[in-house]
Design an enzyme around this catalytic site. Structure first.
Site, mmCIF file in Angstrom:
data_model
loop_
_atom_site.group_PDB
_atom_site.id
_atom_site.type_symbol
_atom_site.label_atom_id
_atom_site.label_comp_id
_atom_site.label_asym_id
_atom_site.label_seq_id
_atom_site.Cartn_x
_atom_site.Cartn_y
_atom_site.Cartn_z
ATOM 1 N N LYS A 50 0.802 -1.223 0.000
ATOM 2 C CA LYS A 50 0.000 0.000 0.000
ATOM 3 C C LYS A 50 0.837 1.277 0.000
ATOM 4 O O LYS A 50 0.377 2.316 -0.455
ATOM 5 C CB LYS A 50 -0.972 0.014 1.191
ATOM 6 C CG LYS A 50 -0.337 0.250 2.557
ATOM 7 C CD LYS A 50 -1.450 0.366 3.605
ATOM 8 C CE LYS A 50 -0.989 0.664 5.015
ATOM 9 N NZ LYS A 50 -0.268 -0.447 5.655
ATOM 10 N N HIS A 56 2.157 -4.356 15.017
ATOM 11 C CA HIS A 56 2.597 -3.170 14.264
ATOM 12 C C HIS A 56 2.811 -2.045 15.263
ATOM 13 O O HIS A 56 1.888 -1.666 15.974
ATOM 14 C CB HIS A 56 1.554 -2.792 13.207
ATOM 15 C CG HIS A 56 2.097 -1.868 12.146
ATOM 16 N ND1 HIS A 56 2.684 -0.667 12.445
ATOM 17 C CD2 HIS A 56 2.156 -1.983 10.802
ATOM 18 C CE1 HIS A 56 3.080 -0.078 11.317
ATOM 19 N NE2 HIS A 56 2.764 -0.864 10.311
ATOM 20 N N GLY A 66 6.575 0.089 10.240
ATOM 21 C CA GLY A 66 6.773 1.222 11.139
ATOM 22 C C GLY A 66 8.143 1.870 11.068
ATOM 23 O O GLY A 66 8.346 2.925 11.674
ATOM 24 N N GLU A 111 7.405 -6.226 7.854
ATOM 25 C CA GLU A 111 6.563 -5.668 6.794
ATOM 26 C C GLU A 111 6.848 -4.181 6.568
ATOM 27 O O GLU A 111 5.975 -3.345 6.762
ATOM 28 C CB GLU A 111 5.087 -5.866 7.148
ATOM 29 C CG GLU A 111 4.699 -7.327 7.295
ATOM 30 C CD GLU A 111 3.260 -7.537 7.732
ATOM 31 O OE1 GLU A 111 2.715 -8.605 7.438
ATOM 32 O OE2 GLU A 111 2.671 -6.631 8.383
ATOM 33 N N PRO A 112 8.071 -3.838 6.175
ATOM 34 C CA PRO A 112 8.369 -2.419 5.948
ATOM 35 C C PRO A 112 7.582 -1.877 4.763
ATOM 36 O O PRO A 112 7.457 -2.563 3.736
ATOM 37 C CB PRO A 112 9.872 -2.420 5.645
ATOM 38 C CG PRO A 112 10.164 -3.791 5.117
ATOM 39 C CD PRO A 112 9.208 -4.712 5.822
ATOM 40 N N TYR A 170 3.078 6.678 0.596
ATOM 41 C CA TYR A 170 1.777 7.231 1.013
ATOM 42 C C TYR A 170 1.509 8.613 0.407
ATOM 43 O O TYR A 170 1.066 9.533 1.086
ATOM 44 C CB TYR A 170 1.680 7.275 2.547
ATOM 45 C CG TYR A 170 1.882 5.918 3.173
ATOM 46 C CD1 TYR A 170 0.975 4.894 2.942
ATOM 47 C CD2 TYR A 170 2.986 5.652 3.982
ATOM 48 C CE1 TYR A 170 1.158 3.638 3.501
ATOM 49 C CE2 TYR A 170 3.177 4.399 4.546
ATOM 50 C CZ TYR A 170 2.262 3.393 4.305
ATOM 51 O OH TYR A 170 2.447 2.155 4.847
HETATM 52 C C1 LIG Z 1 0.653 -0.366 6.494
HETATM 53 C C2 LIG Z 1 1.144 -1.632 7.048
HETATM 54 C C3 LIG Z 1 2.509 -1.901 7.099
HETATM 55 C C4 LIG Z 1 3.560 -0.904 6.657
HETATM 56 O O1 LIG Z 1 3.699 0.124 7.561
HETATM 57 P P1 LIG Z 1 4.858 1.216 7.407
HETATM 58 O O2 LIG Z 1 4.636 2.107 8.545
HETATM 59 O O3 LIG Z 1 4.681 1.872 6.083
HETATM 60 O O4 LIG Z 1 6.153 0.465 7.488
HETATM 61 C C5 LIG Z 1 2.906 -3.137 7.557
HETATM 62 N N1 LIG Z 1 2.005 -4.053 7.986
HETATM 63 C C6 LIG Z 1 0.683 -3.817 7.974
HETATM 64 C C7 LIG Z 1 -0.243 -4.875 8.454
HETATM 65 C C8 LIG Z 1 0.219 -2.604 7.512
HETATM 66 O O5 LIG Z 1 -1.106 -2.373 7.529
#
Ligand SMILES: *Cc1c(COP(=O)(O)O)cnc(C)c1O
Length: 391
Positions: A72, A200, A240, A275-276, A372
């Site tokens: 995303k 997260h 994050g 999950e960056p 974003y």
């Molecule tokens: C949006 C999202 C991320 C990515 O977050 P960032 O802050 O852009 O690293 C990772 N995991 C999940 C489940 C998310 O919804």
């Protein structure tokens, strides 16, 4: 009172925390070259070499943690292709993201469905396509997934502190500590393969300790799972990881020290992923737009850009402050800045210090804007989507 040396020492320590590794941003001369070819509408200029380097740097900092990019943040296929070439995997929230990735050749079995709320129709589609891993954070979602795909590999999203994150997500998702046991019991009763834990810490998280707390909580949940006969084998430490704008951030190397230590003695059979989103794409791109006009209203200077809240610059509404560059160098005054639409929500900033002599047709350049921005843009009020130009 502190002595001069004490202050300097303290400063040196802060520098160690926040500046252990230089961040590389898109070379601004590339923006100039692009502008020389003419300007029709706002655009995001992406240098995929930087995306590549960020992926490598992430892996080097945390060798045991396999990155699954959060599509995303920037789902441009050329960005996704670059990450595929770098051996990065993916996490998704919708079946459109699934189709996009499968269209680029990513095997469904490697794609993690990390949205804690999935419609039945989306689950059926993902299961039919071969997605194996699904997140959940409630008893209802557990039952829903198992009903559609009894052999799904499941991971539990737990609540974790979001202290020091610019976008706290705690509250919306994540099983509260007091509700975990009920989900584990239900998984046992349903003979579901509850096989992992995720959390997260909140987006643009500037406090590395949040990852430590998340990992410690996950390990307690693993113990609880094992005690009832489940086989935990996934730790997903989520997204994050922050990027540089105005505020100081801990580098990925500093965060990795905390993470690597917290997972050092984790059993070998536990696969660790992250999950960056923002981290992998933000620095690689500059957002460029233009001043449509200026005005004086009740003694205040206003400036209107051809991209605003609806044109990709929406994160300012949540408090993100971007660095803003222009080609003028006059004395600075406080500006109010708005987008081109007629919606009252479309106001970007107040009291933003920028050159007084900015005027119609001047270009506005926002570095580190690859995450974003274009992903959020809409055609509201008839204004065009920004272009995405990939170098
Ligand atoms: C949006 C999202 C991320 C990515 O977050 P960032 O802050 O852009 O690293 C990772 N995991 C999940 C489940 C998310 O919804």
């Amino acid at each position: 009172m502190k002595t001069q040396t004490a202050i300097l020492q303290q400063q040196a320590q802060t520098d160690v925390i926040f500046d252990t590794h230089p961040e590389i941003s898109l070379d601004l001369s590339l923006v100039e070259t692009t502008l020389k070819k003419g300007y029709q509408k706002p655009f995001l200029l992406i240098d995929t070499r930087i995306v590549r380097n960020k992926a490598r740097r992430f892996k080097a900092a945390m060798p045991r943690v396999h990155p699954h990019y959060a599509a995303k943040a920037n789902p441009d296929p050329r960005v996704l292709k670059t990450l595929i070439e770098e051996g990065v995997s993916f996490e998704i929230a919708s079946i459109a993201e699934l189709d996009l990735l499968m269209g680029l050749g990513v095997p469904a079995a490697e794609i993690f469905y990390s949205n804690p709320m999935k419609s039945r129709a989306y689950l059926e589609y993902a299961a039919a396509k071969g997605v194996e891993w699904y997140v959940l954070d409630s008893v209802e979602e557990l039952r829903k997934i198992v009903c559609i795909k009894p052999d799904a590999k499941l991971y539990l999203r737990i609540d974790t502190p979001n202290i020091g994150s610019d976008w706290p997500l705690a509250g919306k998702f994540g099983t509260h500590l007091g509700d975990i046991s009920e989900i584990i019991e239900e998984a046992v009763r349903l003979q579901a393969d509850l096989a992992g834990v995720t959390f997260h810490v909140g987006s643009q998280c500037r406090n590395p300790q949040n990852w430590r707390v998340g990992i410690e909580r996950a390990r307690k949940v693993f113990d609880e799972m094992r005690a009832v006969g489940l086989r935990p084998r996934l730790l997903n430490i989520g997204g994050g990881y922050p990027v540089r704008h105005i505020k100081p951030i801990p580098s990925i190397e500093v965060i990795s020290e905390v993470v690597n230590e917290a997972i050092a003695d984790l059993p070998e059979d536990i696969r660790v992923i992250a999950e960056p989103g923002r981290y992998l794409v933000s620095d690689s791109a500059c957002f460029v737009c233009r001043v449509v006009g200026t005005a004086t209203r009740n003694g205040k200077r206003w400036m209107y850009w051809d991209a605003g809240i609806f044109g990709g610059i929406i994160e300012v509404s949540e408090g993100l402050r971007y660095e803003i560059l222009t080609q003028r160098h006059g004395p600075e005054i406080p500006w109010s800045i708005a987008g081109p639409t007629c919606d009252s929500v479309d106001v970007l900033m107040h009291e933003e210090m920028l050159p007084e002599n900015l005027q119609e047709d001047d270009f506005i350049i926002i570095p580190n804007a690859g995450a974003y921005t274009t992903a959020y843009a809409s055609n509201f009020n008839g204004f065009p989507l920004p272009d995405v130009i990939v170098l």
